[in-house]
Design a protein around this motif. Structure first.
Motif, PDB file in Angstrom:
ATOM      1  N   ARG A  72      42.126  40.338  37.401  1.00 58.88           N
ATOM      2  CA  ARG A  72      42.531  40.363  38.773  1.00 58.88           C
ATOM      3  C   ARG A  72      43.269  38.851  38.856  1.00 58.88           C
ATOM      4  O   ARG A  72      42.668  38.026  38.482  1.00 58.88           O
ATOM      5  CB  ARG A  72      41.381  40.753  39.714  1.00 58.88           C
ATOM      6  CG  ARG A  72      40.886  41.993  39.382  1.00 58.88           C
ATOM      7  CD  ARG A  72      39.487  42.074  40.352  1.00 58.88           C
ATOM      8  NE  ARG A  72      38.896  40.914  40.210  1.00 58.88           N
ATOM      9  CZ  ARG A  72      37.579  40.884  41.261  1.00 58.88           C
ATOM     10  NH1 ARG A  72      37.400  41.695  42.045  1.00 58.88           N
ATOM     11  NH2 ARG A  72      36.625  39.948  41.110  1.00 58.88           N
ATOM     12  N   ASP A  73      43.890  38.978  40.145  1.00 55.29           N
ATOM     13  CA  ASP A  73      44.555  37.700  40.644  1.00 55.29           C
ATOM     14  C   ASP A  73      43.294  36.971  41.400  1.00 55.29           C
ATOM     15  O   ASP A  73      42.354  37.245  41.625  1.00 55.29           O
ATOM     16  CB  ASP A  73      45.957  37.869  41.174  1.00 55.29           C
ATOM     17  CG  ASP A  73      45.717  38.751  42.633  1.00 55.29           C
ATOM     18  OD1 ASP A  73      46.697  38.877  43.234  1.00 55.29           O
ATOM     19  OD2 ASP A  73      44.614  39.046  42.812  1.00 55.29           O
ATOM     20  N   ASP A  74      43.910  35.751  41.587  1.00 54.54           N
ATOM     21  CA  ASP A  74      42.879  34.964  42.698  1.00 54.54           C
ATOM     22  C   ASP A  74      42.397  35.524  43.976  1.00 54.54           C
ATOM     23  O   ASP A  74      41.436  35.331  44.407  1.00 54.54           O
ATOM     24  CB  ASP A  74      43.205  33.503  42.951  1.00 54.54           C
ATOM     25  CG  ASP A  74      43.424  32.779  41.475  1.00 54.54           C
ATOM     26  OD1 ASP A  74      44.214  31.605  41.529  1.00 54.54           O
ATOM     27  OD2 ASP A  74      42.847  33.039  40.382  1.00 54.54           O
ATOM     28  N   ALA A  75      43.454  36.175  44.520  1.00 58.10           N
ATOM     29  CA  ALA A  75      43.035  36.825  45.845  1.00 58.10           C
ATOM     30  C   ALA A  75      42.673  38.003  45.711  1.00 58.10           C
ATOM     31  O   ALA A  75      42.189  38.669  46.660  1.00 58.10           O
ATOM     32  CB  ALA A  75      44.499  36.993  46.587  1.00 58.10           C
ATOM     33  N   GLU A  76      42.384  38.730  44.492  1.00 61.64           N
ATOM     34  CA  GLU A  76      41.797  39.929  44.068  1.00 61.64           C
ATOM     35  C   GLU A  76      42.645  41.058  44.817  1.00 61.64           C
ATOM     36  O   GLU A  76      42.031  42.171  45.099  1.00 61.64           O
ATOM     37  CB  GLU A  76      40.200  40.052  44.514  1.00 61.64           C
ATOM     38  CG  GLU A  76      39.485  38.756  43.855  1.00 61.64           C
ATOM     39  CD  GLU A  76      37.994  38.717  44.198  1.00 61.64           C
ATOM     40  OE1 GLU A  76      37.185  38.186  43.766  1.00 61.64           O
ATOM     41  OE2 GLU A  76      37.762  39.755  45.197  1.00 61.64           O
TER      42      GLU A  76
END
Length: 126
Positions: A72-76
């Motif tokens: 997942r990316d940091d911002a989810e």
């Protein structure tokens, strides 16, 4: 309604890599259990990889274990499937899915997912 959108598919050769992405509209599925599945014409949809609730746990199908990575990316807000060492047998339409049930165990069964994207084609030539 379309709540998940896959992208990143394409035509590659054996041994190449691709990264698929799955974007949820309005961060709708930021913490939901997520899964990746694939399907070829005339076959049933099959499991590839899945997160549990909040991505606490992850499970991969044996056919992709050691080659694919779900993340997942940091911002989810976006879920990824990084595909390495691609083989012709990986050719399929890849789908992202989300569950309404916030399970602590990843689900490998398509019928346990409630929301699906429209899919992105991955073609691996020999």
């Amino acid at each position: 309604q379309v709540l998940l959108v896959e992208s990143g598919g394409g035509l590659v050769q054996t041994g190449d890599s691709l990264r698929l992405s799955c974007a949820g509209i309005g961060r709708t599925f930021s913490e939901n259990p997520m899964g990746w599945f694939r399907q070829v014409p005339g076959k049933e949809r099959e499991f590839v990889a899945a997160f549990s609730w909040k991505a606490a746990y992850i499970e991969y199908d044996d056919s992709v274990k050691g080659r694919f990575i779900m993340s997942r990316d940091d911002a989810e807000s976006t879920t990824y499937l990084t595909m390495n060492s691609l083989k012709p047998e990986d050719t399929a339409v890849y789908y992202c899915a989300a569950r309404r049930v916030f399970s602590t165990h990843p689900s490998i069964h398509p019928d346990e997912y409630d929301y699906w994207g429209q899919g992105t084609q991955v073609t691996v030539s020999s």
